[in-house]
Enzyme design. Structure first.
Site, short mmCIF file in Angstrom:
data_model
loop_
_atom_site.label_atom_id
_atom_site.label_comp_id
_atom_site.label_asym_id
_atom_site.label_seq_id
_atom_site.Cartn_x
_atom_site.Cartn_y
_atom_site.Cartn_z
N ASP A 63 0.82 -1.22 0.00
CA ASP A 63 0.00 0.00 0.00
C ASP A 63 0.86 1.27 0.00
O ASP A 63 1.86 1.35 0.71
CB ASP A 63 -0.88 0.05 1.26
CG ASP A 63 -1.89 -1.09 1.34
OD1 ASP A 63 -1.63 -2.15 0.77
OD2 ASP A 63 -2.93 -0.89 1.99
N HIS A 65 -1.15 4.56 -0.50
CA HIS A 65 -2.17 5.45 0.08
C HIS A 65 -1.82 6.94 0.00
O HIS A 65 -1.87 7.65 1.00
CB HIS A 65 -2.46 5.05 1.53
CG HIS A 65 -3.46 3.93 1.65
ND1 HIS A 65 -4.71 4.00 1.08
CD2 HIS A 65 -3.38 2.71 2.24
CE1 HIS A 65 -5.36 2.86 1.32
NE2 HIS A 65 -4.56 2.07 2.02
N ASP A 91 -3.99 -0.12 -3.63
CA ASP A 91 -4.20 0.94 -2.62
C ASP A 91 -3.23 2.11 -2.83
O ASP A 91 -2.40 2.42 -1.97
CB ASP A 91 -4.15 0.40 -1.19
CG ASP A 91 -5.46 -0.25 -0.77
OD1 ASP A 91 -6.31 -0.49 -1.66
OD2 ASP A 91 -5.65 -0.51 0.43
N ASN A 123 -8.38 -2.71 -2.78
CA ASN A 123 -9.78 -2.46 -2.45
C ASN A 123 -10.13 -0.97 -2.48
O ASN A 123 -11.30 -0.61 -2.57
CB ASN A 123 -10.15 -3.07 -1.08
CG ASN A 123 -9.37 -2.48 0.07
OD1 ASN A 123 -8.13 -2.48 0.05
ND2 ASN A 123 -10.06 -1.96 1.07
N HIS A 124 -9.12 -0.09 -2.46
CA HIS A 124 -9.40 1.35 -2.56
C HIS A 124 -9.49 1.84 -4.01
O HIS A 124 -9.87 2.99 -4.24
CB HIS A 124 -8.37 2.16 -1.77
CG HIS A 124 -8.63 2.14 -0.30
ND1 HIS A 124 -9.24 3.18 0.38
CD2 HIS A 124 -8.41 1.17 0.63
CE1 HIS A 124 -9.37 2.86 1.66
NE2 HIS A 124 -8.87 1.65 1.83
N HIS A 172 -3.81 -8.11 -3.68
CA HIS A 172 -3.87 -7.09 -2.64
C HIS A 172 -4.27 -7.66 -1.28
O HIS A 172 -3.63 -7.40 -0.27
CB HIS A 172 -4.84 -5.97 -3.03
CG HIS A 172 -4.94 -4.91 -1.96
ND1 HIS A 172 -3.91 -4.05 -1.70
CD2 HIS A 172 -5.92 -4.63 -1.05
CE1 HIS A 172 -4.25 -3.27 -0.68
NE2 HIS A 172 -5.45 -3.60 -0.27
N HIS A 247 -2.44 -4.81 2.13
CA HIS A 247 -3.77 -4.64 2.75
C HIS A 247 -3.78 -4.42 4.26
O HIS A 247 -4.81 -4.02 4.80
CB HIS A 247 -4.63 -5.86 2.38
CG HIS A 247 -6.11 -5.72 2.62
ND1 HIS A 247 -6.83 -4.58 2.32
CD2 HIS A 247 -7.02 -6.61 3.11
CE1 HIS A 247 -8.11 -4.78 2.61
NE2 HIS A 247 -8.25 -6.00 3.10
#
Length: 323
Positions: A63, A65, A91, A123-124, A172, A247
């Site tokens: 990730d 982010h 992500d 998932n984002h 992920h 994740h």
């Protein structure tokens, strides 16, 4: 804007120009340039398989982010493309302050080096999630809602999983009770949203849990958790050596599970300014030996300086600490 009117190298140069600047300095690309990145990358994603089959050597990242300056640090460690091959596990957006720069640089590299640079869906990378956790607001503030929808169209075509040299399975989130054959992943048609349950949902949402056997419900309220026995059986059945996923925040940036049969990677150090975690990148060499490069977290005292700007959004729960 026609393809020939867009200077991809200039986009990459401007995105990299802020190296060495104070973290947080923005790069404001033209809206037409971002649209080009989304549509061109989408074409490439669709032209490549949904289940990628890749070869080592390759560097794998978890990730990000929206922590753009940490993404630049990862490239400084690992080598800027095409110096090394990369696989990112999803992500890219939400929670951090610079989702736009982050996703734009990744898409630009995908277009520039389509056979050496790979990005999976997290998932984002899903409208119903990034509508809430920051990316929508960043698009709306810096550009407009229409551009956010263009990103959604691109995200709906991202690949879901990758296998490296037939031995390392990457995604992920994690495994799925519905996953019996790799052919099931290959059959998923794109563009697609992420459903609320089933194979695609699990690959992006599930988590390992050392304290269970088999499958259990997930505290996230989505998908499942799976025990070490599930990992061992899966690897044996598919003649693989390792599952590599992201994740979850892990303190050292990477964390093994199930006798080193699964590894969690997380590449955003000082996640959201609220954790003291390191970030990590996993290098896989030609013989499939895995080593880790660590981005250390900032000193604790800095956390309170920068952490004061908390977005007030709920955070991905950290892994349970070892008892």
């Amino acid at each position: 804007m026609a393809d020939q009117d867009v200077d991809l190298d200039s986009i990459i140069d401007r995105l990299l120009e802020v190296r060495g600047s104070r973290p947080g300095k923005q790069v404001q690309l033209l809206e037409s340039e971002i649209r080009y990145l989304c549509t061109k990358a989408r074409e490439i994603f669709i032209s490549q398989p949904i289940l990628l089959e890749l070869e080592a050597p390759i560097k794998i990242c978890g990730d990000i982010h929206g922590q753009y300056y940490d993404l630049l640090r990862l490239f400084e460690y690992g080598g800027f493309p095409p110096e090394a091959n990369y696989l990112f596990l999803g992500d890219y957006v939400d929670r951090g302050k610079q989702s736009l720069e982050t996703i734009c640089l990744l898409l630009a590299y995908k277009i520039k080096y389509p056979e050496n640079f790979f990005v999976l869906r997290g998932n984002h990378e899903c409208a119903s999630i990034n509508r809430i956790y920051g990316f929508y607001d960043e698009c709306k503030r810096r550009y407009n809602i229409k551009l956010w929808k263009t990103f959604t169209d691109c995200f709906n075509c991202l690949p879901i999983a990758a296998i490296i040299d037939e031995k390392i399975f990457t995604m992920h989130g994690g495994l799925s009770p519905d996953l019996n054959s790799m052919e099931q992943i290959r059959r998923v048609m794109r563009p697609t949203d992420i459903p609320d349950c089933g194979l695609l949902c699990d690959l992006l949402w599930s988590d390992p849990d050392k304290d269970i056997t088999g499958w259990s419900e997930n505290d996230r309220g989505v998908s499942f958790t799976f025990g070490p026995d599930v990992v061992s059986r899966f690897l044996q059945k598919h003649d693989m050596d390792l599952i590599c996923r992201a994740h979850q925040v892990v303190e050292d940036g990477y964390e093994f599970f199930s006798k080193r049969q699964l590894v969690t990677l997380f590449s955003a150090p000082n996640y959201c300014g609220e954790f003291d975690n390191a970030g990590a990148m996993m290098s896989v060499d030609e013989s499939l030996l895995c080593s880790f490069q660590i981005l250390k977290p900032a000193e604790k005292k800095q956390k309170y300086v920068y952490g004061a700007m908390s977005s007030g959004r709920p955070i991905t729960p950290p892994r349970k600490q070892k008892k």
